[in-house]
Design a protein around this motif. Structure first.
Motif, PDB file in Angstrom:
ATOM      1  N   ALA A 164       1.670   9.586  -0.551  1.00  0.00           N
ATOM      2  CA  ALA A 164       1.274   9.351   0.840  1.00  0.00           C
ATOM      3  C   ALA A 164       1.493  10.617   1.672  1.00  0.00           C
ATOM      4  O   ALA A 164       0.643  11.002   2.485  1.00  0.00           O
ATOM      5  CB  ALA A 164       2.067   8.189   1.423  1.00  0.00           C
TER       6      ALA A 164
ATOM      7  N   VAL B 182      -1.333  13.152   1.479  1.00  0.00           N
ATOM      8  CA  VAL B 182      -2.493  12.827   2.315  1.00  0.00           C
ATOM      9  C   VAL B 182      -2.201  13.170   3.777  1.00  0.00           C
ATOM     10  O   VAL B 182      -3.000  13.822   4.449  1.00  0.00           O
ATOM     11  CB  VAL B 182      -2.859  11.336   2.187  1.00  0.00           C
ATOM     12  N   PHE B 183      -1.012  12.746   4.258  1.00  0.00           N
ATOM     13  CA  PHE B 183      -0.708  12.962   5.682  1.00  0.00           C
ATOM     14  C   PHE B 183      -0.502  14.437   6.006  1.00  0.00           C
ATOM     15  O   PHE B 183      -0.652  14.852   7.151  1.00  0.00           O
ATOM     16  CB  PHE B 183       0.529  12.151   6.083  1.00  0.00           C
TER      17      PHE B 183
ATOM     18  N   PHE C  21      -8.614  13.237   7.743  1.00  0.00           N
ATOM     19  CA  PHE C  21      -9.671  12.239   7.920  1.00  0.00           C
ATOM     20  C   PHE C  21      -9.438  11.511   9.227  1.00  0.00           C
ATOM     21  O   PHE C  21      -8.356  11.604   9.830  1.00  0.00           O
ATOM     22  CB  PHE C  21      -9.717  11.276   6.728  1.00  0.00           C
TER      23      PHE C  21
ATOM     24  N   ILE D 271      -2.571   5.923  11.233  1.00  0.00           N
ATOM     25  CA  ILE D 271      -1.944   5.283  10.061  1.00  0.00           C
ATOM     26  C   ILE D 271      -0.541   5.824   9.860  1.00  0.00           C
ATOM     27  O   ILE D 271       0.407   5.079   9.588  1.00  0.00           O
ATOM     28  CB  ILE D 271      -2.806   5.502   8.796  1.00  0.00           C
TER      29      ILE D 271
ATOM     30  N   LEU E 280       1.869   4.282  12.099  1.00  0.00           N
ATOM     31  CA  LEU E 280       2.210   2.939  11.631  1.00  0.00           C
ATOM     32  C   LEU E 280       3.328   3.008  10.577  1.00  0.00           C
ATOM     33  O   LEU E 280       4.271   2.213  10.599  1.00  0.00           O
ATOM     34  CB  LEU E 280       0.954   2.306  11.019  1.00  0.00           C
ATOM     35  N   TYR E 281       3.220   3.974   9.678  1.00  0.00           N
ATOM     36  CA  TYR E 281       4.285   4.176   8.687  1.00  0.00           C
ATOM     37  C   TYR E 281       5.612   4.415   9.403  1.00  0.00           C
ATOM     38  O   TYR E 281       6.626   3.806   9.092  1.00  0.00           O
ATOM     39  CB  TYR E 281       3.976   5.394   7.793  1.00  0.00           C
TER      40      TYR E 281
ATOM     41  N   THR F 196       7.519   1.536  11.025  1.00  0.00           N
ATOM     42  CA  THR F 196       8.280   0.604  10.187  1.00  0.00           C
ATOM     43  C   THR F 196       9.746   1.009  10.065  1.00  0.00           C
ATOM     44  O   THR F 196      10.575   0.202   9.683  1.00  0.00           O
ATOM     45  CB  THR F 196       7.700   0.508   8.760  1.00  0.00           C
TER      46      THR F 196
ATOM     47  N   MET G  44      11.638   1.387  12.385  1.00  0.00           N
ATOM     48  CA  MET G  44      12.400   0.665  13.414  1.00  0.00           C
ATOM     49  C   MET G  44      12.674  -0.783  13.035  1.00  0.00           C
ATOM     50  O   MET G  44      13.478  -1.445  13.676  1.00  0.00           O
ATOM     51  CB  MET G  44      11.642   0.694  14.735  1.00  0.00           C
ATOM     52  N   ILE G  45      11.963  -1.277  12.033  1.00  0.00           N
ATOM     53  CA  ILE G  45      12.152  -2.686  11.658  1.00  0.00           C
ATOM     54  C   ILE G  45      13.409  -2.805  10.804  1.00  0.00           C
ATOM     55  O   ILE G  45      13.487  -2.215   9.741  1.00  0.00           O
ATOM     56  CB  ILE G  45      10.941  -3.205  10.854  1.00  0.00           C
ATOM     57  N   PRO G  46      14.402  -3.572  11.263  1.00  0.00           N
ATOM     58  CA  PRO G  46      15.593  -3.707  10.424  1.00  0.00           C
ATOM     59  C   PRO G  46      15.284  -4.553   9.191  1.00  0.00           C
ATOM     60  O   PRO G  46      14.501  -5.506   9.263  1.00  0.00           O
ATOM     61  CB  PRO G  46      16.604  -4.435  11.332  1.00  0.00           C
TER      62      PRO G  46
ATOM     63  N   THR H 191      12.809  -8.468   7.762  1.00  0.00           N
ATOM     64  CA  THR H 191      11.790  -8.653   6.731  1.00  0.00           C
ATOM     65  C   THR H 191      12.328  -9.343   5.477  1.00  0.00           C
ATOM     66  O   THR H 191      11.558  -9.842   4.680  1.00  0.00           O
ATOM     67  CB  THR H 191      11.180  -7.297   6.323  1.00  0.00           C
TER      68      THR H 191
ATOM     69  N   LEU I 282       8.138   0.296  -2.634  1.00  0.00           N
ATOM     70  CA  LEU I 282       6.872   1.031  -2.578  1.00  0.00           C
ATOM     71  C   LEU I 282       6.689   1.709  -1.224  1.00  0.00           C
ATOM     72  O   LEU I 282       6.063   2.754  -1.125  1.00  0.00           O
ATOM     73  CB  LEU I 282       5.702   0.084  -2.823  1.00  0.00           C
ATOM     74  N   ILE I 283       7.214   1.085  -0.186  1.00  0.00           N
ATOM     75  CA  ILE I 283       7.084   1.707   1.138  1.00  0.00           C
ATOM     76  C   ILE I 283       8.433   2.283   1.540  1.00  0.00           C
ATOM     77  O   ILE I 283       9.439   1.596   1.570  1.00  0.00           O
ATOM     78  CB  ILE I 283       6.564   0.713   2.206  1.00  0.00           C
TER      79      ILE I 283
ATOM     80  N   LYS J  55      16.251  12.649  11.166  1.00  0.00           N
ATOM     81  CA  LYS J  55      15.549  11.518  11.779  1.00  0.00           C
ATOM     82  C   LYS J  55      15.451  11.635  13.293  1.00  0.00           C
ATOM     83  O   LYS J  55      14.439  11.321  13.884  1.00  0.00           O
ATOM     84  CB  LYS J  55      16.259  10.212  11.431  1.00  0.00           C
TER      85      LYS J  55
ATOM     86  N   LEU K 268      -2.967   6.776  -1.127  1.00  0.00           N
ATOM     87  CA  LEU K 268      -2.251   5.926  -0.170  1.00  0.00           C
ATOM     88  C   LEU K 268      -1.976   4.525  -0.704  1.00  0.00           C
ATOM     89  O   LEU K 268      -1.171   3.783  -0.139  1.00  0.00           O
ATOM     90  CB  LEU K 268      -3.047   5.824   1.140  1.00  0.00           C
TER      91      LEU K 268
ATOM     92  N   GLN L  22      24.708  -3.906  12.189  1.00  0.00           N
ATOM     93  CA  GLN L  22      24.273  -4.384  10.879  1.00  0.00           C
ATOM     94  C   GLN L  22      25.411  -4.468   9.874  1.00  0.00           C
ATOM     95  O   GLN L  22      25.171  -4.463   8.676  1.00  0.00           O
ATOM     96  CB  GLN L  22      23.165  -3.463  10.351  1.00  0.00           C
TER      97      GLN L  22
END
Lengths: 275, 295
Positions: free
Chosen positions: A92, A95-96, A101, A107, A110-111, A114, A116-118, A122, A147-148, A274, B17, B228
């Motif tokens: 990934a 590409v970035f 493109f 996109i 958006l990566y 994520t 910020m999501i504890p 999820t 994978l992410i 970070k 991707l 946490q």
């Protein structure tokens, strides 16, 4: 002036040694306890060094729990997760960093979002999805979410952006495809950062607790932290047993650390980027 | 020809991707959204489909005392942990920054708790903090202090967890702060020395202001981590005694995976997310008042 220098030196070694002692005493206490017989645990005053050295705890550990299996599981999961995380993130990131493109930045944002999501938000839906797919108590289910990895993708992208485009253009003129460029040019040039990321991913997976605790339910599938917490529930007061288990779980990562301290430090300090 | 090349490019992009997009969509974005919908239901997973409730999970959580207790416990942790952690990490960072012989060995020692798993670390500390047979109270006994009941005492349980957390984290935060120290231009110190500044003045007037962005980052990260807390609580106290160390993630875990109340647990996890989000946003907003960026 010389007087002051010596004073500074004494001060340095004093503070450094006090902190080192405070850090090491618990480890020393763990090793000492793991070599005690059950009866020697509750003596007053305590035995800093066991009166009688015994391997009773180590023998019992492998008898009451498939601990050898846990070690293998931890290795397998840590190696595979590291491979999956790093491959997926590096692809990934390429590409970035290097293929333009329309909509790419959106996109990528958006990566990043994520991050910020504890994980606690999820984990419940992820558990439920894996349950319906029949992947609970499997290593596949355990590893799929890795994978992410937005953080890894971000770090690798930043690094790949510093690779001059000339290299890529030269390769394109030579007729190389993106696959070849990625494999033959980008990855070799990113080796140090890949190594640092791989090492902290390995360490993070080796030590990870909450997610494996949710997914792995049978003893023969458990990784070391999950197995240890189960032992803690069943043999909560047999500290020689618990300390023996704890010590065994630390040794592999400690050996890795001693051989690759530089990459550990680099990997850990990536955490500081970070912000 | 043109469209063939464009197709080839799209194929390449999709290929590269695909793994991460799969993870992003199915294990990050979709769960985020579905977690919210689950939080609006009563769902035990075993007996069938979820029952829609609206916001009553949220209302129940906010009206019950448990949520406020976990919040209070977390604040108790933060108030003890952050200042002590900063103090020790700053000392560690300054040690790292000095050029005395043997610092590599000290560094290696300080990282050992960082690379140790929290489960192993928490097991060690549960034993170290044992009131009668543990290392800490024995050492306190040598200097004539009768140590507290630590994890068995409502007031001392959280400080016990704080000690374990500081032991675990100072190597890491020391390293981060050390990286910040290395970014400070040495000419500032040289100029201050010419002016006859002492150690404290240099620290107060040069190090602290120029390190403030790094300190700010450390505080942000450590406060997020504090909300946490999990393995140390699970292993050392299971939330006890009498709920004195119950924290949000421990509650979420228990509600979801021991009592199978998925809706309630999801609502709890959303409250956790909102708290972290707003606390972090608030800190970013007030940083101007104390963080100095070197321009």
């Amino acid at each position: 002036m010389i007087h002051k220098k010596i004073l500074g030196k004494i001060f340095f070694y004093l503070i450094a040694s006090i902190i080192a002692m405070v850090i090491l005493i618990p480890f020393f206490w763990m090793i000492s306890t793991s070599l005690k017989e059950k009866g020697a645990l509750m003596t007053i005053p305590i035995q800093w060094i066991p009166d009688k050295v015994s391997f009773e705890a180590y023998q019992k550990l492998f008898k009451v729990f498939p601990f050898g299996r846990s070690i293998l599981n931890s290795f397998y999961v840590a190696v595979m997760t590291t491979f999956i995380t790093i491959s997926s993130a590096a692809m990934a990131a390429y590409v970035f960093a290097k293929i333009e493109f329309k909509g790419r930045e959106k996109i990528f944002a958006l990566y990043l979002a994520t991050m910020m999501i504890p994980g606690q938000v999820t984990m419940i839906p992820n558990f439920l999805v894996l349950k319906y797919m029949g992947l609970l108590n499997t290593f596949t289910g355990l590893m799929l979410p890795s994978l992410i990895n937005a953080f890894g993708t971000f770090i690798l992208r930043q690094n790949m952006m510093t690779i001059p485009n000339d290299y890529i253009e030269a390769a394109v003129i030579d007729g190389a495809s993106h696959f070849t460029i990625f494999y033959k040019v980008i990855l070799p040039l990113s080796k140090p950062i890949l190594a640092a990321l791989a090492i902290i991913t390995f360490m993070g997976t080796w030590n990870s607790y909450l997610w494996p605790l949710i997914i792995l339910t049978s003893k023969d599938k458990m990784t070391l932290p999950v197995g240890l917490s189960l032992l803690n529930g069943q043999y909560g007061s047999q500290y020689n047993l618990l300390m023996a288990g704890g010590l065994i779980s630390i040794i592999p990562i400690l050996i890795m650390f001693l051989f690759a301290q530089k990459y550990f430090e680099k990997g850990l300090s990536l955490g500081g980027i970070k912000g | 020809m043109m469209s063939f090349r464009r197709n080839k490019k799209s194929f390449t992009i999709i290929f590269f991707l695909l793994p991460s997009l799969f993870g992003l969509i199915f294990f990050s974005l979709t769960p985020m959204v579905s977690s919210f919908f689950i939080s609006l239901t009563d769902w035990d997973v075993i007996s069938g489909s979820p029952k829609f409730l609206g916001f009553s999970n949220f209302i129940n959580i906010l009206q019950g005392e448990e949520f406020w207790r976990t919040l209070k416990n977390t604040l108790y942790f933060i108030v003890l942990y952050i200042p002590l952690m900063l103090l020790v990490s700053l000392s560690v960072a300054n040690l790292f920054n000095s050029k005395y012989k043997g610092i590599t060995m000290y560094r290696a020692i300080y990282y050992i708790p960082v690379i140790t798993s929290w489960v192993a670390g928490a097991l060690i500390w549960k034993w170290v903090l044992n009131p009668q047979h543990g290392a800490i109270n024995t050492i306190l006994g040598y200097i004539g202090i009768e140590g507290p009941g630590w994890l068995y005492n409502e007031i001392w349980a959280m400080p016990g967890i704080v000690l374990a957390s500081i032991w675990k984290d100072v190597g890491f935060f020391g390293l981060i702060l050390f990286a910040g120290l290395q970014g400070i231009n040495p000419t500032y110190y040289e100029a201050a020395e010419i002016d006859g500044a002492n150690w404290w003045q240099k620290f107060r007037k040069i190090t602290l202001p120029l390190l403030s962005p790094t300190i700010f980052f450390v505080i942000i990260i450590s406060i997020i981590n504090s909300f946490q807390l999990f393995p140390q609580v699970m292993i050392m106290t299971e939330g006890g005694p009498h709920g004195a160390t119950q924290v949000m993630v421990e509650r979420i875990y228990k509600y979801a995976f021991e009592y199978y109340k998925m809706g309630y647990a999801s609502a709890f996890s959303w409250l956790l997310f909102l708290i972290i989000f707003f606390v972090t946003a608030f800190q970013l907003k007030i940083q101007k008042s104390w963080v100095k960026y070197d321009t």
